[in-house]
Each structure stands twice: as structure tokens, then as C-alpha cells.
Design an enzyme around this catalytic site. Structure first.
Site, mmCIF file in Angstrom:
data_model
loop_
_atom_site.group_PDB
_atom_site.id
_atom_site.type_symbol
_atom_site.label_atom_id
_atom_site.label_comp_id
_atom_site.label_asym_id
_atom_site.label_seq_id
_atom_site.Cartn_x
_atom_site.Cartn_y
_atom_site.Cartn_z
ATOM 1 C CG ASP A 147 3.020 -3.192 5.596
ATOM 2 O OD1 ASP A 147 2.432 -4.004 4.839
ATOM 3 O OD2 ASP A 147 3.721 -2.269 5.154
ATOM 4 C CD GLU A 171 2.895 -2.876 -0.579
ATOM 5 O OE1 GLU A 171 3.328 -2.523 -1.703
ATOM 6 O OE2 GLU A 171 2.149 -2.155 0.109
#
Length: 386
Positions: A79, A136
């Protein structure tokens, strides 16, 4: 010969993957395009299993070695961040306000390169389980993959991961046994008083004044309650009022910030003390305080034996390996995986780049073969064919 030489001819292609991910960043769990591309590449490498939708949008690939054996997990995050990129590079983000400012594009590319190598060589006994994780950067992506049973489904025995580090030379590694990164907590404080005219403060309960006292007093929690030999950070990052202008005493002030600790006892103490300080000051001024305290992720704690394995593999790749690096106060949700399986988390040099989470940050493609070599090397070392 270090594993990294095996990657020499592959690196232009790996860098192209990385830049593709960089130009099309996605945040949180909404990483469908990235996950789809990752899964397609993994299938093209000939992985034995490629499963999508683990932890909502995570991808898991399994590569089985030449002999039966145990399973070891490797993890990369996919991400990006809500940052407007300012690098001006040809592969700059095409998504306004979203940027790979933490190098997850590089982490994903390195694990893909390791997958390609492991699927081709299979010089190990057991199963390499490669986990490509969403969310994350807040959101609990690791927790979501764990909730979907990633460890149990593939009988993962140990887990390893890495993160690039600006300021650390390319080709260098750094790690430590024990706490490497901090637990991440955040807090929200709502102070409610009695609004009024700024020229008549005696008729109001001035929440701006209360917030000022709270802001200063919270700085004493670390300075005067935490053992000076232990690390902790308490930062108030935002203060906002519901005021309509400069002549109005606001009814409500909201404050928010973060707490970072390496020690569970210190974490417990700060949470308790923060609530006591805020509520006590509010009561003393005739205001009411509400405190919301959330533990986002725990400290990233490396196993002693597993750190030794990680160091040994790194030293087979590079002469620049720091085995007792100092801990840092940013956090990492790989800690959730380390809480349920032994393992270790490694830092890898990104050279003289901008800092992580900076709009001018760029992952250094020269680091790709070192990270890919270490990831593949961990599988070959921990699942030695014998």
C-alpha cells in the site's frame, strides 16, 4: 557466490515492475490493481499456489522446494500513502494525492524477484510462503491476513520481512535482536467547556486555555514519568476548535496525537497517565474531557535466534551488516506476525534518499538485488535441502 549475482540480468525487469507500482499507487485495502498484477506475475513464475483475497486484498504464493519440509513465510507490503508526490520523475504517481512514499513498491518488487528465483531454482526443502500484504500504513493489514488464517493454512513456522532505510548505504543491512521498532498507539481528546464571547471569558469555560494546559502537561509524562533509560515518544499532532472566529470562545476543542514505546510496561503507564493528566486538568478548569486511546500495533520484536539467521544470510551478500543497530520509534504492523510466529525484520539501505513519508522520497532501484537476495537467501538457509 552471493545469491545477488543470480539476479543481475533480471533487475531491469524488476525495476520496471517497481516503477509500474509506483506510478499506480493504491492505499489501504483498496489495492486491487496492485494485487491483481502481483498475482498474475506469480502465476507466470510457476508458483505452486497463488491465492488472492487473503486479508481482504492480500495475495499469498506458495513455492515448494525439491524435497518436503517445513514452511517459512516472507512478507512484503503493497500500500501507498495519502501524499502528493513531488519528485518529478518519469514514473511519478498518476494518482493525485497518493504516493509510494515509504518504498512499498520496492518491497513488493523485491519479493516478486525472490519468488521468480525460488520458483526457478527450488534449491530448498519445504515450502516458501510469500505474503503480499495490504494496509500496512494503518488499517491492520497484517491482522487481517492473520484473521484469515494465513499462518495455520500454510503451516508457517517462521516469518521474515524487510524495510528500506534512507541514510543507510545501498547494499548495507541493519538489524537487532529484541525491540527494533516501536508500538504505535494514538489518542483523541475531546475537551468540552462553555462557549462564549471572547471579551467575556468570565462567563465561559475556555477550552482553548484548557487545551493549552493539557498540551504542556502531557510533555511531562515522558519527561517525568518514564525511566530516562527507556525510550518513549508522546506527540500531540493536531488541535482544532469549533470556534466561528476570533471573537468566540469555543465550546469544544479536539486534540489528537501518537504515543510510541518499546516496552509494554512503559506503554501501559503512559496510557494510564495520559488519561489522568487530561481529566485532572479539565476538571480543575470546569471542563469535561473524553479520552480515546487506541493501540494500533505492538512493538516489532525480533527473535534472538532468528536475528542470527538473518544476519548470517545478510553477511553472505554484503560486508556491511550492522547486527546491533539502535531501535527506532516508527512502527510496523509486521509486529503482529512476529507476535504469533518467531522471525525477524531487517532494514536494507536506500542510500541518500529523502526521508520516508516525504513527498520527495524515491525508492532506490540499486537496492533491489540486495533485498531480493536476502529474501531468497532466508528461504534457502532456513529450509536447507541437506
Amino acid at each position: 557466490m552471493p545469491v545477488k549475482h543470480r539476479f543481475a540480468g533480471k533487475m531491469p525487469e524488476v525495476a520496471a515492475w517497481r516503477r509500474e507500482f509506483h506510478a499506480q499507487p493504491e492505499m489501504g485495502f483498496a489495492v486491487e490493481r496492485t494485487a491483481g498484477r502481483v498475482a498474475a506475475l506469480l502465476r507466470g513464475f510457476g508458483c505452486d499456489e497463488v491465492v488472492e483475497g487473503i486479508g481482504r486484498t492480500g495475495v499469498v504464493a506458495v513455492i515448494r522446494g525439491g524435497k518436503d519440509g517445513l514452511a517459512v513465510g516472507l512478507r512484503a507490503d503493497m500500500d501507498a500513502l495519502p501524499i502528493h508526490e513531488a519528485t518529478g520523475l518519469p514514473h511519478t504517481s498518476r494518482v493525485p494525492g497518493v504516493m509510494h512514499a515509504c518504498g512499498h513498491d520496492g518491497h513488493t518488487a523485491m519479493l516478486l524477484a525472490a519468488a521468480w528465483y525460488l520458483a526457478e531454482t527450488r534449491a530448498f526443502a519445504g515450502a516458501a510462503v510469500l505474503m503480499f500484504q495490504p494496509a500496512e500504513e494503518g488499517g491492520g493489514g497484517a491482522r487481517a491476513m492473520l484473521a484469515d488464517g494465513v499462518m495455520e493454512r500454510w503451516a508457517i513456522r517462521e516469518v521474515y520481512g524487510l524495510h528500506n532505510m534512507p541514510g543507510l548505504a545501498v547494499g548495507a543491512f541493519a538489524i537487532r535482536a529484541g525491540a527494533l521498532m516501536a508500538a504505535v498507539d494514538f489518542f483523541e481528546i475531546t475537551l468540552t467547556g462553555r462557549g462564549g464571547h471572547a471579551a467575556q471569558p468570565h462567563l465561559a469555560v475556555d477550552t482553548t486555555l484548557v487545551a493549552g494546559h493539557v498540551l504542556v502537561a502531557l510533555q511531562t509524562v515522558v519527561a517525568r514519568n518514564v525511566d530516562p533509560l527507556k525510550a518513549a515518544v508522546l506527540t500531540v499532532a493536531t488541535i482544532a476548535t469549533d470556534s466561528a472566529g476570533m471573537f468566540v470562545i469555543p465550546q469544544v476543542v479536539r486534540m489528537a496525537g501518537t504515543v510510541r514505546t518499546l516496552d509494554g510496561a512503559v506503554q501501559d503507564m503512559i496510557e494510564a497517565r495520559l488519561g489522568e493528566v487530561v481529566r485532572g486538568i479539565a476538571q480543575a478548569h470546569g471542563a469535561v474531557a473524553e479520552v480515546r486511546y487506541v493501540r494500533e500495533c505492538q512493538a516489532t520484536v525480533n527473535g534472538v535466534a532468528e536475528t542470527g539467521y538473518a544476519v548470517a544470510v545478510a553477511r553472505g551478500i554484503s560486508p556491511a551488516v550492522e547486527a546491533e543497530t539502535a531501535p527506532i520509534m516508527p512502527g510496523e504492523d509486521f509486529s503482529d506476525m512476529l507476535a504469533v510466529r518467531p522471525g525477524a525484520y531487517m532494514f536494507i539501505g536506500n542510500g541518500a534518499s529523502a526521508a520516508l513519508h516525504h513527498p520527495g522520497y524515491e525508492f532506490n532501484d540499486h537496492a533491489l538485488p540486495y533485498g531480493a537476495s536476502w529474501l531468497a537467501g532466508m528461504i534457502e538457509a532456513r529450509l536447507a535441502a541437506g
